[in-house]
Design a protein around this motif. Sequence first.
Motif, PDB file in Angstrom:
ATOM      1  N   ARG A 198      49.261  58.900 -45.161  1.00 48.90           N
ATOM      2  CA  ARG A 198      49.331  58.576 -43.736  1.00 48.90           C
ATOM      3  C   ARG A 198      48.086  57.836 -43.236  1.00 48.90           C
ATOM      4  N   HIS A 199      47.061  57.835 -44.051  1.00 51.72           N
ATOM      5  CA  HIS A 199      45.734  57.327 -43.675  1.00 51.72           C
ATOM      6  C   HIS A 199      45.793  55.906 -43.078  1.00 51.72           C
ATOM      7  N   LEU A 200      45.249  55.751 -41.882  1.00 53.34           N
ATOM      8  CA  LEU A 200      45.147  54.479 -41.163  1.00 53.34           C
ATOM      9  C   LEU A 200      46.494  53.904 -40.725  1.00 53.34           C
ATOM     10  N   ARG A 201      47.573  54.670 -40.931  1.00 52.25           N
ATOM     11  CA  ARG A 201      48.889  54.161 -40.529  1.00 52.25           C
ATOM     12  C   ARG A 201      49.532  55.050 -39.471  1.00 52.25           C
ATOM     13  N   LYS A 202      49.502  56.364 -39.738  1.00 52.76           N
ATOM     14  CA  LYS A 202      50.195  57.295 -38.859  1.00 52.76           C
ATOM     15  C   LYS A 202      49.237  58.394 -38.419  1.00 52.76           C
ATOM     16  N   SER A 203      49.471  58.885 -37.218  1.00 56.37           N
ATOM     17  CA  SER A 203      48.551  59.850 -36.634  1.00 56.37           C
ATOM     18  C   SER A 203      48.841  61.275 -37.109  1.00 56.37           C
ATOM     19  N   THR A 204      47.773  61.976 -37.480  1.00 62.90           N
ATOM     20  CA  THR A 204      47.904  63.367 -37.904  1.00 62.90           C
ATOM     21  C   THR A 204      47.011  64.236 -37.025  1.00 62.90           C
ATOM     22  N   VAL A 205      47.569  65.298 -36.489  1.00 61.98           N
ATOM     23  CA  VAL A 205      46.784  66.271 -35.724  1.00 61.98           C
ATOM     24  C   VAL A 205      46.549  67.478 -36.626  1.00 61.98           C
ATOM     25  N   VAL A 206      45.305  67.887 -36.762  1.00 62.59           N
ATOM     26  CA  VAL A 206      45.028  69.113 -37.512  1.00 62.59           C
ATOM     27  C   VAL A 206      44.282  70.061 -36.595  1.00 62.59           C
ATOM     28  N   SER A 207      44.763  71.298 -36.482  1.00 60.72           N
ATOM     29  CA  SER A 207      44.014  72.276 -35.707  1.00 60.72           C
ATOM     30  C   SER A 207      43.530  73.383 -36.628  1.00 60.72           C
ATOM     31  N   SER A 208      42.352  73.900 -36.314  1.00 57.35           N
ATOM     32  CA  SER A 208      41.785  74.946 -37.163  1.00 57.35           C
ATOM     33  C   SER A 208      40.755  75.769 -36.403  1.00 57.35           C
ATOM     34  N   ASN A 209      40.681  77.054 -36.748  1.00 61.58           N
ATOM     35  CA  ASN A 209      39.626  77.889 -36.179  1.00 61.58           C
ATOM     36  C   ASN A 209      38.411  77.911 -37.095  1.00 61.58           C
ATOM     37  N   LEU A 210      38.495  77.157 -38.199  1.00 63.11           N
ATOM     38  CA  LEU A 210      37.375  77.101 -39.146  1.00 63.11           C
ATOM     39  C   LEU A 210      36.622  75.794 -38.985  1.00 63.11           C
ATOM     40  N   SER A 211      35.331  75.839 -39.193  1.00 67.07           N
ATOM     41  CA  SER A 211      34.588  74.590 -39.195  1.00 67.07           C
ATOM     42  C   SER A 211      35.058  73.768 -40.400  1.00 67.07           C
ATOM     43  N   VAL A 212      35.025  72.456 -40.234  1.00 65.30           N
ATOM     44  CA  VAL A 212      35.524  71.553 -41.274  1.00 65.30           C
ATOM     45  C   VAL A 212      34.848  71.841 -42.616  1.00 65.30           C
ATOM     46  N   LYS A 213      33.583  72.289 -42.541  1.00 64.37           N
ATOM     47  CA  LYS A 213      32.836  72.600 -43.760  1.00 64.37           C
ATOM     48  C   LYS A 213      33.521  73.677 -44.599  1.00 64.37           C
ATOM     49  N   ARG A 214      34.281  74.529 -43.919  1.00 61.17           N
ATOM     50  CA  ARG A 214      34.917  75.639 -44.654  1.00 61.17           C
ATOM     51  C   ARG A 214      36.298  75.318 -45.204  1.00 61.17           C
ATOM     52  N   TRP A 215      36.819  74.155 -44.885  1.00 58.44           N
ATOM     53  CA  TRP A 215      38.160  73.817 -45.354  1.00 58.44           C
ATOM     54  C   TRP A 215      38.211  73.751 -46.889  1.00 58.44           C
ATOM     55  N   GLY A 216      37.119  73.257 -47.478  1.00 55.62           N
ATOM     56  CA  GLY A 216      37.071  73.139 -48.935  1.00 55.62           C
ATOM     57  C   GLY A 216      37.278  74.478 -49.610  1.00 55.62           C
ATOM     58  N   LYS A 217      36.637  75.499 -49.043  1.00 55.26           N
ATOM     59  CA  LYS A 217      36.775  76.835 -49.626  1.00 55.26           C
ATOM     60  C   LYS A 217      38.208  77.342 -49.444  1.00 55.26           C
ATOM     61  N   VAL A 218      38.759  77.087 -48.255  1.00 57.92           N
ATOM     62  CA  VAL A 218      40.123  77.540 -47.961  1.00 57.92           C
ATOM     63  C   VAL A 218      41.130  76.886 -48.911  1.00 57.92           C
ATOM     64  N   LEU A 219      40.946  75.589 -49.151  1.00 59.09           N
ATOM     65  CA  LEU A 219      41.926  74.863 -49.970  1.00 59.09           C
ATOM     66  C   LEU A 219      41.593  74.939 -51.462  1.00 59.09           C
ATOM     67  N   GLY A 220      40.448  75.509 -51.781  1.00 59.42           N
ATOM     68  CA  GLY A 220      40.156  75.817 -53.173  1.00 59.42           C
ATOM     69  C   GLY A 220      39.602  74.659 -53.993  1.00 59.42           C
ATOM     70  N   ASN A 221      39.310  73.521 -53.345  1.00 57.61           N
ATOM     71  CA  ASN A 221      38.755  72.401 -54.106  1.00 57.61           C
ATOM     72  C   ASN A 221      37.834  71.600 -53.192  1.00 57.61           C
ATOM     73  N   PRO A 222      36.570  72.065 -53.070  1.00 54.59           N
ATOM     74  CA  PRO A 222      35.659  71.460 -52.094  1.00 54.59           C
ATOM     75  C   PRO A 222      35.492  69.947 -52.255  1.00 54.59           C
ATOM     76  N   ALA A 223      35.449  69.449 -53.491  1.00 55.27           N
ATOM     77  CA  ALA A 223      35.206  68.010 -53.689  1.00 55.27           C
ATOM     78  C   ALA A 223      36.379  67.184 -53.168  1.00 55.27           C
ATOM     79  N   LEU A 224      37.581  67.586 -53.558  1.00 55.12           N
ATOM     80  CA  LEU A 224      38.764  66.843 -53.116  1.00 55.12           C
ATOM     81  C   LEU A 224      38.968  66.995 -51.607  1.00 55.12           C
ATOM     82  N   THR A 225      38.707  68.196 -51.093  1.00 59.29           N
ATOM     83  CA  THR A 225      38.852  68.420 -49.654  1.00 59.29           C
ATOM     84  C   THR A 225      37.861  67.553 -48.879  1.00 59.29           C
ATOM     85  N   ALA A 226      36.670  67.361 -49.446  1.00 62.65           N
ATOM     86  CA  ALA A 226      35.690  66.492 -48.785  1.00 62.65           C
ATOM     87  C   ALA A 226      36.232  65.066 -48.677  1.00 62.65           C
TER      88      ALA A 226
END
Length: 272
Positions: A198-226
């Motif tokens: 979807r990148h640069l073509r379609k709009s994506t809304v993401v909501s989270s109660n976690l700081s973006v820094k913690r998404w990597g831990k949540v999704l289990g792959n910090p490098a790819l999540t970055a």
Amino acid sequence: MTRRHDIPPTAMDELRRNLERLKLEAMLQHLDAALDEASASEQGYITFLAGLVLKEVLARSDAGTARRLNAAKFPETKTFDTFDWTFQQHLNVQLVKDLMGLDFVAQGRPLLLLGRPGTGKTHLSLAYGHLAAMRGYTVRFYKASRLLAELYASLADDTTERLIGRLARVDLLIIDDLRDIPVRKEYATLLFDLVEARHLRKSTVVSSNLSVKRWGKVLGNPALTASMVDRLMERAHVINIRQGRSYRTEGPQAPPEHDRPAELSEPENDEA
Ligand code: ADP
Ligand code: MG
């Protein structure tokens, strides 16, 4: 203009059959009334035809809106009409209102909604989704956990490409409530592929109660999540309600202050 009963019945029959064949149902339905009105008010041909075509256009846009609202699969209807603009002291109201113009949807720009539980993230994402569907955009709302589960399930029957292809075409995709969930190692790749599609073509809304820094831990792959966050951040708008208070525990329907459990008043420690 000619009165309705002056038109030969065979001509009227043929007209009705052709309107039906072309599926111009609203024109068919309003034909008699429009002819009566045209002769009563001595309308010209153009006025008559424009009025009748407008009936079709209106009927179709109503049907289209209903179809889009249905396809969005909102768990409930929340709109800006019921949003209390004064409740959240640190909310950037000007930004929220600017975004109601939906330029970000037209431009395919991401929108991140960050903040503690109860601060209105889901309400805002539903309200933008509703507005977008009303204005002709296709919308799809997903709880993040549900989206990840569906993407994961698609691996089993080899339909991932089709699912991502379908989601990549939606004008506004809402991924609500990315939080600490039990992780599968495939989640990060699946979400990355979707965001990339979807990148640069379609709009994506993401909501989270976690700081973006913690998404990597949540999704289990910090490098790819970055890398995924990198793409999401490009041209993104961010509504940050991190200093916010919960409408659930402090809003008008909340229990009185002296009855609330003390720990609810403590700010969530989520800056890791
Ligand atoms: P979050 O997704 O941030 O956890 P929600 O958007 O689900 O929070 O909000 C919790 C409840 O409070 C919902 O019923 C929502 O409609 C309501 N709410 C939150 N903020 C507001 C607001 N500013 N005005 C009106 N209702 C609100
Ligand atoms: Mg929520």
